[in-house]
Design a protein around this motif. Structure first.
Motif, PDB file in Angstrom:
ATOM      1  N   UNK A 196      41.612   5.429  53.848  1.00  0.00           N
ATOM      2  CA  UNK A 196      42.412   5.833  52.683  1.00  0.00           C
ATOM      3  C   UNK A 196      42.198   4.780  51.603  1.00  0.00           C
ATOM      4  N   UNK A 197      41.445   5.088  50.539  1.00  0.00           N
ATOM      5  CA  UNK A 197      40.998   4.052  49.599  1.00  0.00           C
ATOM      6  C   UNK A 197      42.113   3.324  48.861  1.00  0.00           C
ATOM      7  N   UNK A 198      43.177   4.002  48.487  1.00  0.00           N
ATOM      8  CA  UNK A 198      44.210   3.351  47.677  1.00  0.00           C
ATOM      9  C   UNK A 198      44.884   2.211  48.427  1.00  0.00           C
ATOM     10  N   UNK A 199      45.229   2.452  49.694  1.00  0.00           N
ATOM     11  CA  UNK A 199      45.902   1.430  50.500  1.00  0.00           C
ATOM     12  C   UNK A 199      44.918   0.527  51.232  1.00  0.00           C
ATOM     13  N   UNK A 200      43.692   1.023  51.414  1.00  0.00           N
ATOM     14  CA  UNK A 200      42.705   0.306  52.208  1.00  0.00           C
ATOM     15  C   UNK A 200      42.864   0.495  53.700  1.00  0.00           C
ATOM     16  N   UNK A 201      43.847   1.293  54.117  1.00  0.00           N
ATOM     17  CA  UNK A 201      44.045   1.499  55.565  1.00  0.00           C
ATOM     18  C   UNK A 201      42.855   2.247  56.165  1.00  0.00           C
ATOM     19  N   UNK A 202      42.476   1.808  57.350  1.00  0.00           N
ATOM     20  CA  UNK A 202      41.285   2.322  58.024  1.00  0.00           C
ATOM     21  C   UNK A 202      41.636   2.551  59.489  1.00  0.00           C
ATOM     22  N   UNK A 203      41.284   3.713  60.007  1.00  0.00           N
ATOM     23  CA  UNK A 203      41.583   4.050  61.403  1.00  0.00           C
ATOM     24  C   UNK A 203      40.311   4.504  62.087  1.00  0.00           C
ATOM     25  N   UNK A 204      40.055   3.934  63.265  1.00  0.00           N
ATOM     26  CA  UNK A 204      38.969   4.388  64.119  1.00  0.00           C
ATOM     27  C   UNK A 204      39.557   5.124  65.310  1.00  0.00           C
ATOM     28  N   UNK A 205      38.875   6.155  65.776  1.00  0.00           N
ATOM     29  CA  UNK A 205      39.289   6.893  66.972  1.00  0.00           C
ATOM     30  C   UNK A 205      38.161   6.770  67.994  1.00  0.00           C
ATOM     31  N   UNK A 206      38.497   6.264  69.170  1.00  0.00           N
ATOM     32  CA  UNK A 206      37.523   6.096  70.247  1.00  0.00           C
ATOM     33  C   UNK A 206      38.030   6.830  71.477  1.00  0.00           C
ATOM     34  N   UNK A 207      37.103   7.301  72.322  1.00  0.00           N
ATOM     35  CA  UNK A 207      37.549   8.121  73.444  1.00  0.00           C
ATOM     36  C   UNK A 207      36.501   8.199  74.544  1.00  0.00           C
ATOM     37  N   UNK A 208      36.952   8.630  75.697  1.00  0.00           N
ATOM     38  CA  UNK A 208      36.076   8.983  76.815  1.00  0.00           C
ATOM     39  C   UNK A 208      35.722  10.467  76.808  1.00  0.00           C
ATOM     40  N   UNK A 209      36.344  11.242  75.932  1.00  0.00           N
ATOM     41  CA  UNK A 209      36.245  12.699  75.964  1.00  0.00           C
ATOM     42  C   UNK A 209      35.007  13.220  75.234  1.00  0.00           C
ATOM     43  N   UNK A 210      34.594  14.482  75.531  1.00  0.00           N
ATOM     44  CA  UNK A 210      33.399  15.041  74.891  1.00  0.00           C
ATOM     45  C   UNK A 210      33.642  15.668  73.525  1.00  0.00           C
TER      46      UNK A 210
ATOM     47  N   UNK B  44      40.927   8.324  78.067  1.00  0.00           N
ATOM     48  CA  UNK B  44      41.422   7.286  77.171  1.00  0.00           C
ATOM     49  C   UNK B  44      41.186   7.719  75.728  1.00  0.00           C
ATOM     50  N   UNK B  45      42.214   7.549  74.908  1.00  0.00           N
ATOM     51  CA  UNK B  45      42.102   7.751  73.456  1.00  0.00           C
ATOM     52  C   UNK B  45      42.645   6.495  72.783  1.00  0.00           C
ATOM     53  N   UNK B  46      41.887   5.958  71.843  1.00  0.00           N
ATOM     54  CA  UNK B  46      42.293   4.750  71.123  1.00  0.00           C
ATOM     55  C   UNK B  46      42.300   5.032  69.625  1.00  0.00           C
ATOM     56  N   UNK B  47      43.431   4.734  68.978  1.00  0.00           N
ATOM     57  CA  UNK B  47      43.521   4.735  67.526  1.00  0.00           C
ATOM     58  C   UNK B  47      43.584   3.271  67.102  1.00  0.00           C
ATOM     59  N   UNK B  48      42.549   2.782  66.447  1.00  0.00           N
ATOM     60  CA  UNK B  48      42.467   1.370  66.059  1.00  0.00           C
ATOM     61  C   UNK B  48      42.615   1.240  64.555  1.00  0.00           C
ATOM     62  N   UNK B  49      43.517   0.349  64.134  1.00  0.00           N
ATOM     63  CA  UNK B  49      43.871   0.244  62.726  1.00  0.00           C
ATOM     64  C   UNK B  49      43.361  -1.054  62.112  1.00  0.00           C
ATOM     65  N   UNK B  50      42.941  -0.952  60.855  1.00  0.00           N
ATOM     66  CA  UNK B  50      42.487  -2.118  60.115  1.00  0.00           C
ATOM     67  C   UNK B  50      42.556  -1.812  58.625  1.00  0.00           C
ATOM     68  N   UNK B  51      41.896  -2.641  57.840  1.00  0.00           N
ATOM     69  CA  UNK B  51      41.826  -2.412  56.379  1.00  0.00           C
ATOM     70  C   UNK B  51      40.392  -2.644  55.925  1.00  0.00           C
ATOM     71  N   UNK B  52      40.051  -2.030  54.801  1.00  0.00           N
ATOM     72  CA  UNK B  52      38.727  -2.212  54.200  1.00  0.00           C
ATOM     73  C   UNK B  52      38.914  -2.597  52.726  1.00  0.00           C
TER      74      UNK B  52
END
Length: 355
Positions: free
Chosen positions: A275-289, A347-355
């Motif tokens: 989300x460019x205005x806030x810089x919030x960044x989320x990655x989604x990682x998983x074991x699923x297909x 496993x599902x992972x939502x990982x948060x950061x900023x850009x």
């Protein structure tokens, strides 16, 4: 600084003979999450922007009654089971027996039926400040599914700013299973406008095209040269006006993407959202297909959220890691059958950061 607004007393009730409650998870970086054992739902999730300002980025209600006696969207923040997504005509065959599930989505069964895992009270044990364990036993025949299924699930808020969902399950009789997590995200903050300006990447060359009632037709469609191509990060709303039958069927994006995977079971990157205005960044990682991307097409402003603002059309998105919709009726899709002595693990992972 404490961010959680929900009050524990507002989540303490008896539902179907079991006690509900509110639990708080936090990490050393100030991230906080509130969850309830009704549906194992995420109620609040506070993450910072590029300037260190925190916002609650998931949709939800501020008391248990609004989850139990929902109006409008039922699945806010919930764990979905026994089978996430749609099963055509609510029927599947397993070991020569045809099973009929409740029809709660037009001609289909959706997200486990009328009383899926989102509508039950889970047994909860808070393990530490940053981890909670949920358990639920789904009895043989519940919502039409065969086998007694025992589910053990943990939510963890790591010091790497990851929200980790780990699903495990075993059964005493062959059954089908497709658990998923259904938080609705808005990286502006819940109730703060459209997600159409979010920049989405989906690590997928293919998706599963659907018919008019959103059941896959069995083919794997190429995303190339279509509005379904998010291999390069793209603004979600930029192609919603394109004349494309799949967008008409879904009222926008409400499809499963076939992830580009290097392994069968490793945790791999599925998606990113920026989300460019806030810089919030989320990655989604998983074991699923697969991953279901839903763009909030059915919100209409009728729900007033925790913040007192309405949840409007395309004001949130869901990214649900999963097996493909209608897999029990699609022999070419990865199997969702779980047999006795086998272990379901997702496993599902939502990982948060900023850009």
């Amino acid at each position: 600084m404490k961010h959680i607004k929900s009050k524990r007393a507002d989540f303490q009730a008896e539902v179907n003979g079991k006690q509900t409650d509110l639990y708080i998870l936090k990490n050393k970086n100030g991230l906080e999450m509130a969850v309830t054992n009704f549906g194992a739902r995420v109620v609040e999730l506070w993450i910072p922007d590029k300037d260190g300002n925190f916002a609650d980025v998931v949709l939800g209600h501020n008391n248990i009654d609004e989850y139990v006696n929902y109006e409008g969207e039922r699945f806010l923040g919930a764990t979905i089971g026994r089978f996430g997504n749609r099963i055509a005509t609510g029927q599947f065959e397993l070991d020569g027996v045809t099973y009929q599930l409740p029809l709660n989505n037009g001609p289909n069964s959706l997200h486990g039926g009328f009383n899926g895992f989102d509508m039950v009270v889970w047994d909860a044990t808070q393990i530490s400040d940053n981890e909670i364990e949920f358990r639920y036993i789904s009895k043989d025949g519940e919502e039409g599914y065969p086998g007694t299924l025992s589910v053990d699930m943990t939510y963890q808020l790591t010091d790497d700013n990851e929200f980790v969902v780990t699903h495990r399950a075993v059964t005493d009789k062959s059954t089908i299973i497709n658990l998923t997590h259904h938080s609705f995200f808005n990286l502006h903050g819940e109730g703060n406008g459209s997600i159409n300006d979010h920049i989405l990447m989906l690590n997928a060359d293919k998706y599963t095209p659907v018919d008019s009632v959103l059941i896959p037709n069995g083919e794997l469609g190429e995303v190339e040269n279509t509005p379904m191509d998010f291999r390069i990060p793209t603004e979600i709303g930029s192609r919603l006006g394109v004349e494309f039958q799949q967008l008409k069927y879904g009222g926008g994006y409400d499809h499963n993407w076939v992830l580009n995977r290097k392994s069968d079971k490793d945790i791999e990157l599925a998606a990113t959202v920026y989300e460019p205005a806030s810089g919030r960044f989320m990655e989604v990682l998983t074991t699923e297909p697969g991953i279901q991307f839903y763009g909030g097409n059915f919100f209409d402003g009728s729900i007033v959220g925790k913040c007192g603002k309405t949840y409007d059309y395309r004001g949130s998105l869901a990214l649900e890691t999963q097996h493909y919709p209608d897999s029990p009726n699609q022999p070419e899709f990865p199997s969702t059958v779980l047999n006795p002595a086998e272990n379901y693990y997702h496993v599902c992972i939502y990982k948060f950061g900023v850009k």
